[in-house]
Every structure is written in structure tokens, then in C-alpha cells.
Design a protein around this motif. Structure first.
Motif, PDB file in Angstrom:
ATOM      1  N   ASN A 443     -55.777 -11.866  58.911  1.00 41.98           N
ATOM      2  CA  ASN A 443     -56.923 -10.954  58.878  1.00 41.98           C
ATOM      3  C   ASN A 443     -56.631  -9.595  59.499  1.00 41.98           C
ATOM      4  OD1 ASN A 443     -58.468 -12.902  57.630  1.00 41.98           O
ATOM      5  ND2 ASN A 443     -59.249 -13.741  59.571  1.00 41.98           N
ATOM      6  N   PHE A 444     -55.552  -9.516  60.264  1.00 41.44           N
ATOM      7  CA  PHE A 444     -55.203  -8.245  60.905  1.00 41.44           C
ATOM      8  C   PHE A 444     -54.138  -7.487  60.123  1.00 41.44           C
ATOM      9  CE2 PHE A 444     -56.505 -11.261  64.196  1.00 41.44           C
ATOM     10  CZ  PHE A 444     -57.578 -10.574  64.772  1.00 41.44           C
ATOM     11  N   GLN A 468     -39.172  -5.936  49.534  1.00 38.25           N
ATOM     12  CA  GLN A 468     -40.294  -5.086  49.130  1.00 38.25           C
ATOM     13  C   GLN A 468     -39.944  -4.381  47.822  1.00 38.25           C
ATOM     14  OE1 GLN A 468     -41.226  -1.904  51.827  1.00 38.25           O
ATOM     15  NE2 GLN A 468     -43.144  -1.374  50.796  1.00 38.25           N
ATOM     16  N   TYR A 469     -40.928  -4.305  46.908  1.00 40.32           N
ATOM     17  CA  TYR A 469     -40.720  -3.686  45.603  1.00 40.32           C
ATOM     18  C   TYR A 469     -41.597  -2.453  45.443  1.00 40.32           C
ATOM     19  CZ  TYR A 469     -38.249  -7.970  44.411  1.00 40.32           C
ATOM     20  OH  TYR A 469     -37.347  -9.014  44.402  1.00 40.32           O
ATOM     21  N   ASP A 470     -41.137  -1.501  44.639  1.00 37.92           N
ATOM     22  CA  ASP A 470     -41.889  -0.285  44.372  1.00 37.92           C
ATOM     23  C   ASP A 470     -43.019  -0.575  43.387  1.00 37.92           C
ATOM     24  OD1 ASP A 470     -41.898   2.838  44.514  1.00 37.92           O
ATOM     25  OD2 ASP A 470     -42.040   2.345  42.363  1.00 37.92           O
ATOM     26  N   ALA A 471     -44.202  -0.078  43.681  1.00 34.20           N
ATOM     27  CA  ALA A 471     -45.371  -0.360  42.847  1.00 34.20           C
ATOM     28  C   ALA A 471     -45.237   0.235  41.450  1.00 34.20           C
ATOM     29  CB  ALA A 471     -46.637   0.159  43.525  1.00 34.20           C
ATOM     30  N   ARG A 503     -47.414  -3.996  58.122  1.00 31.65           N
ATOM     31  CA  ARG A 503     -48.855  -4.247  58.048  1.00 31.65           C
ATOM     32  C   ARG A 503     -49.300  -4.144  56.592  1.00 31.65           C
ATOM     33  NH1 ARG A 503     -52.072  -4.167  62.699  1.00 31.65           N
ATOM     34  NH2 ARG A 503     -50.748  -4.883  64.430  1.00 31.65           N
ATOM     35  N   ILE A 504     -50.151  -5.073  56.188  1.00 28.03           N
ATOM     36  CA  ILE A 504     -50.631  -5.130  54.810  1.00 28.03           C
ATOM     37  C   ILE A 504     -52.107  -4.727  54.781  1.00 28.03           C
ATOM     38  CG2 ILE A 504     -51.008  -6.594  52.799  1.00 28.03           C
ATOM     39  CD1 ILE A 504     -48.080  -6.109  53.482  1.00 28.03           C
ATOM     40  N   ALA A 505     -52.426  -3.747  53.948  1.00 28.94           N
ATOM     41  CA  ALA A 505     -53.797  -3.235  53.898  1.00 28.94           C
ATOM     42  C   ALA A 505     -54.628  -3.919  52.813  1.00 28.94           C
ATOM     43  CB  ALA A 505     -53.780  -1.727  53.671  1.00 28.94           C
ATOM     44  N   THR A 506     -54.005  -4.228  51.671  1.00 31.82           N
ATOM     45  CA  THR A 506     -54.756  -4.804  50.546  1.00 31.82           C
ATOM     46  C   THR A 506     -53.979  -5.954  49.914  1.00 31.82           C
ATOM     47  OG1 THR A 506     -53.767  -3.345  48.891  1.00 31.82           O
ATOM     48  CG2 THR A 506     -55.737  -2.533  50.020  1.00 31.82           C
ATOM     49  N   GLN A 511     -48.747  -8.144  47.061  1.00 28.23           N
ATOM     50  CA  GLN A 511     -48.025  -8.579  45.874  1.00 28.23           C
ATOM     51  C   GLN A 511     -46.710  -7.830  45.672  1.00 28.23           C
ATOM     52  OE1 GLN A 511     -50.800  -8.228  42.654  1.00 28.23           O
ATOM     53  NE2 GLN A 511     -52.115  -9.893  43.382  1.00 28.23           N
ATOM     54  N   LEU A 512     -46.485  -6.778  46.456  1.00 28.61           N
ATOM     55  CA  LEU A 512     -45.235  -6.033  46.358  1.00 28.61           C
ATOM     56  C   LEU A 512     -44.128  -6.642  47.214  1.00 28.61           C
ATOM     57  CD1 LEU A 512     -46.663  -2.393  46.504  1.00 28.61           C
ATOM     58  CD2 LEU A 512     -46.005  -3.708  44.479  1.00 28.61           C
TER      59      LEU A 512
END
Length: 524
Positions: A443-444, A468-471, A503-506, A511-512
Motif C-alpha cells: 500500500n505504500f 524494468q521495461y520502457d513503457a 516506489r510504485i505509483a500505479t 506492469q513494467l
């Protein structure tokens, strides 16, 4: 996971076989017309030839004591084949099984159980069953039943591992399963009607009285009312009798006319030797049941009684071997299995059981020879499992994995154990095949690499890396250092490690990221 992969391979094999065999059926299901041009006759014959041997092995093996009896059955089949609509290289054999049954597979491969010959009383009745099976073979009814999914999972074979001879399970593995399924196909009403109709026509053309087909079917209807009849486990399971079939056969008889040879005297003469030993085989069958109930004293008495009635029968020696093996007397068991092999070297079971006895005695090199021989006759889970064990013991991990993989194809306890052994050897080399990994965020927004363990074995020292992959481009743009999950991960449990500095915002951002499993060990 391994078993699912192996099952898919077998399914693909079945689908391929069915695609070669299945065609649209015309007015006459046994004539070689355009409706059969979708597959070459050589492909169909090849299918039957490849599976005929394994199917016979799985149904008790050939009855070899009286070659004249087999020759007689073949002669009746040849008379019918000469007048049949479709010319195939028909083959006929008598199987060493007391259950009254007969079956056919594509390409004209036909088998009669010893137990069915006890119950018939004339050559005309034999011709009635034979003609019926010939139509099933010529019309590909077995293949069509398989296409509709109406088939059993294989013959039930009593082959033990160590002292587990009471463990009746589906122990056939590999391509041999196809033959067992073809031999145990159940037929629908239309297929049975076709086989009755054209089978009676063959009888008439060959000089037999087709009345025998009517009276025999009437007898089968009466027997089917008695649920204790051993026909229930045999012929009636795949060829259900009915009053409708009797009525249809009577209509056919009215059209083609009664009259012809019954052959009662010649049948009695040719089957006389077999019937004179029926009591011995009954004692053997009861002995097998007694051993399954762990009454070894009764089983021994019955086995010796059977031998006294027919000393040439290899199965009776096998039973004494099975009794000795169940009593943890491998040396004594081996003596009996060798006697059985000497009498009939072409049947798989004494080779399997002899290999087990030799393994228990520590004579591994000899055990491998017995087990390898058994697999040339009928590949089974016990033989491949022990071959895998011995390969592993001498450090040949490639052969061990190969044998464990084949044995895991069996729907049995040995198959499950083989699957576990395969995973035990292969998982440390290819952990990503067995463990499941994915990124998760709390959640954080903290990122974690999570690993799930669906295998039956606990693992530890699981090493992962996060990429990590580029969007926009979908290309990898960054990766973490190797990370170790602390502690062990038990069967059907999960472990995780935090990815520092991320940190993951969304959910879209999560998914990246992808988690890659790089190494793992089995927990001690």
C-alpha cells in the motif's frame, strides 16, 4: 507441472492418431469407397500394427500353450475375411485372460480372450463374434469412439513395486497407452448395429448359420440381467447387449435366411484342451484375488493347485513369485519369475517383477537388463522408475531424468513419486520451470519480488533479479542486482524480497517490472 506436460504430449499423440484414422462413414461402413480416401490404408494398418502388441501385453498376453487353438481361431477368421467387403491384413490371437471378451483395432487386428472361448459352444458362435469384431475393425469404430472421448484410460495391470503388488493402477506409460485405449473402446448403438448386420452377412457368405448370432445375442441378454456374470467386466462393457439388438438380428436373419454350418463337434474338439484346464485357471484367478487380500497362505495353495492342473502355464509361476515378493523373499521370487520367463519369454510381467527382485537383492546390473527387456514388450512405470533410480545411483543424471519423465506419465502412486524425483533432480538446474515469480507492491508503493512454490518440495536460496521495461518501446532499461530470498519456501507457499530504492505509483507502472528466477536449491 511435469505430468501436465507429459499428458499434453500423450493427448497430441492421440489426436494425431485419430486424425489419421477418422473418416466420414458412408452407407456401407466397411466397403473401401471414397469415404475412406481421407487416410491411406497403409497409415491405418501401421496404427494397428504398432498398437496390437502392447494392447495384447496389457490384456494378459498371448495364450501360447495350445498353438493349435490359435490356428483354429485364425482359420475361422480367414473364412470370414475371404467374404468381407473390405480387405485388410487381418490378424487373430487368443489372449491369456479369463474374462470373456474380444476386441478389434484399426487395420484388422483382432483378439479373443481365453475366457470367451470357454463360453461359446460352436464354430458358428465363434464366427458370430469374429464377424462382429471384423466390422468394428473395418469401419474404424474404435477410432471414432476415441474421437468422441469415449475411451478408458488403459488396462488395469497388477504390477507391483517392491511389496506393493496389491496396488492395482494404470501403470502403462508412453505410446503403449494408445493401444490399451483402442483395445478397450466402448461402442455406441449405431456401431453395434452395423457390426451385427454386416457380421451376420459375412457369416452367411462364409457358410455359417447366422441363426447363431441371434441365439448368442439372446444368451447375452439373459446373462446381462445377472450382474454377477463375468461378462459384465468383459464383453458387455464394450458391447452392451439389448433386446433391440436381438430384434434387429432377427430381422436380418429373416432377410438373409437361416441355414448353414454350426460346427459344434469341431469346436468341441478344438477347444477341448483349453476347457480341460479351466479349473486350473479358476484356481489361479482366485489365487490372485487371495494375494490382493494379503492371504498368502490361500494364494500359495491355489497357485500350486493351478500348477498341478496345468504345469506348462507361466502365469502360475508368476503368482508364486508375486507371493514370495510380497513376503520380502526376493531370491525365492526370482526363481519363480525365471521359470515363467523360460516358459514364455515374450510376456512383460515376469521381466518387471524379476527386475524388482534383483534390485532388492542388490544385483543392479542384472536388474537393469530385466527391466529394459520388459519395456521393449510393454513400457511401465515401475520399470522406468527403477531404471531412473539406478541411473541416478551411478551418476547418469540424463538417463535418470529421462526414465523418471516416462514413469511420471503413469496415473499411479509410482507416477507421482517419479514426478517428484524428476523435479528433485531438475529444479536446481532449471528453477524457472517450476517456481513462479511476479512483482508486487504494498500500500505504500514498496516493490517486492515474490516467488511461489507449487512443487511438492521445499526450496531455499532462491535468487531473483528484477528487470524494468520502457513503457513505450517495451525494451529492458534497467535491472537490479541479484537478490536472495531469506529462508526456505515450503510446498505451496510463497517467499519475497524487497527491491530497495523503487516506489510504485500505479498498477500500470507495476506492469513494467518482471521478476526473473536465476537459481534455487532444494531445502535439506
Amino acid at each position: 507441472m511435469l505430468k501436465q506436460s507429459l499428458s499434453k504430449s500423450l493427448t497430441l499423440m492421440l489426436v494425431t492418431a485419430i486424425s489419421l484414422l477418422t473418416t466420414a462413414c458412408g452407407t456401407n461402413p466397411v466397403t473401401h469407397k471414397k469415404e475412406f480416401q481421407l487416410v491411406s490404408e497403409s497409415q491405418e494398418i501401421s496404427m494397428g500394427t504398432q498398437n496390437y502388441g502392447p494392447a495384447r501385453q496389457s490384456q494378459g498376453g498371448d495364450y501360447v500353450i495350445d498353438p493349435e487353438l490359435t490356428a483354429y481361431v485364425q482359420s475361422v477368421g480367414n473364412k470370414l475375411a475371404a467374404v468381407s467387403d473390405r480387405k485388410l491384413p487381418y490378424e487373430y490371437t487368443v489372449l491369456n485372460d479369463s474374462i470373456p471378451n474380444a476386441w478389434a483395432m484399426p487395420g484388422g487386428k483382432i483378439a479373443f480372450n481365453r475366457g470367451l472361448l470357454y463360453e461359446l459352444n460352436s464354430e458358428a458362435e465363434l464366427a458370430a463374434v469374429m464377424g462382429h469384431e471384423m466390422v468394428h475393425a473395418a469401419a474404424r469404430h474404435g477410432a471414432k469412439s476415441m474421437e468422441r472421448g469415449i475411451f478408458m484410460q488403459g488396462a488395469m495391470i497388477a504390477v507391483g513395486i517392491g511389496t506393493q503388488n496389491s496396488d492395482y493402477a494404470n501403470l502403462i506409460v508412453g505410446g503403449a497407452q494408445v493401444g490399451a485405449q483402442l483395445a478397450t473402446s466402448k461402442y455406441g448403438r449405431n456401431a453395434e448395429s452395423e457390426a451385427d448386420l454386416y457380421g451376420m452377412q459375412y457369416m452367411k457368405k462364409a457358410g455359417y448359420d447366422p441363426t447363431a448370432a441371434v441365439t448368442l445375442q439372446e444368451t447375452f441378454v439373459r446373462l446381462s440381467a445377472d450382474r454377477k456374470s463375468n461378462f459384465i467386466d468383459g464383453l458387455f462393457a464394450s458391447h452392451p447387449p439389448s433386446e433391440i439388438r436381438v430384434a434387429a438380428n432377427k430381422d436380418t436373419l429373416a432377410q438373409i435366411g437361416a441355414g448353414g454350418d454350426w460346427g459344434r463337434e469341431i469346436y468341441a474338439q478344438k477347444v477341448g484342451k483349453l476347457k480341460s484346464t479351466q479349473a486350473a485357471y479358476k484356481a489361479y484367478d482366485e489365487g490372485v484375488k487371495a494375494l490382493a487380500a494379503k492371504d498368502t497362505a490361500k494364494a500359495t495353495t491355489l497357485a500350486k493347485q493351478a500348477i498341478a492342473g496345468e504345469p506348462r502355464e507361466a502365469r502360475f509361476q508368476e503368482l508364486l513369485g508375486d507371493i514370495a515378493l510380497s513376503q520380502k523373499k526376493p531370491a525365492e521370487a526370482l526363481t519363480y519369475y525365471n521359470k515363467a520367463i523360460q516358459v514364455q519369454p515374450g510376456y512383460f510381467k515376469p521381466h518387471v517383477q524379476g527386475g524388482i527382485a534383483l534390485y532388492d537383492l542388490g544385483r543392479k546390473a542384472e536388474a537393469e537388463q530385466y527391466l529394459a527387456k520388459s519395456n521393449t514388450l510393454l513400457p511401465t512405470a515401475p520399470s522406468h522408475f527403477l531404471l531412473g533410480k539406478m541411473a541416478e545411483e551411478r551418476g547418469d543424471m540424463q538417463s535418470a531424468l529421462k526414465n523418471y519423465a516416462v514413469a511420471a506419465d503413469s496415473n499411479s502412486e509410482i507416477g507421482k513419486q517419479s514426478s517428484a524425483e524428476y523435479v528433485r533432480l531438475d529444479l536446481p538446474q532449471h528453477p524457472a520451470k517450476y517456481l513462479q515469480a511476479a512483482p508486487q507492491a504494498d500500500n505504500f508503493g514498496n516493490l517486492y519480488a515474490v516467488v511461489a512454490n507449487p512443487t511438492p518440495l521445499a526450496v531455499n536460496r532462491v535468487q531473483v533479479r528484477v528487470i524494468q521495461y520502457d513503457a513505450k518501446t517495451g525494451r529492458a532499461i534497467a535491472q537490479s542486482q541479484p537478490m536472495l530470498i531469506n529462508g526456505s519456501i515450503a510446498s505451496n507457499k510463497r517467499g519475497q524480497v524487497a527491491v530497495n530504492g523503487v516506489r510504485i505509483a500505479t498498477q500500470q507502472e507495476l506492469q513494467l517490472y518482471k521478476v526473473v528466477i536465476e537459481a534455487a536449491e532444494l531445502a535439506k
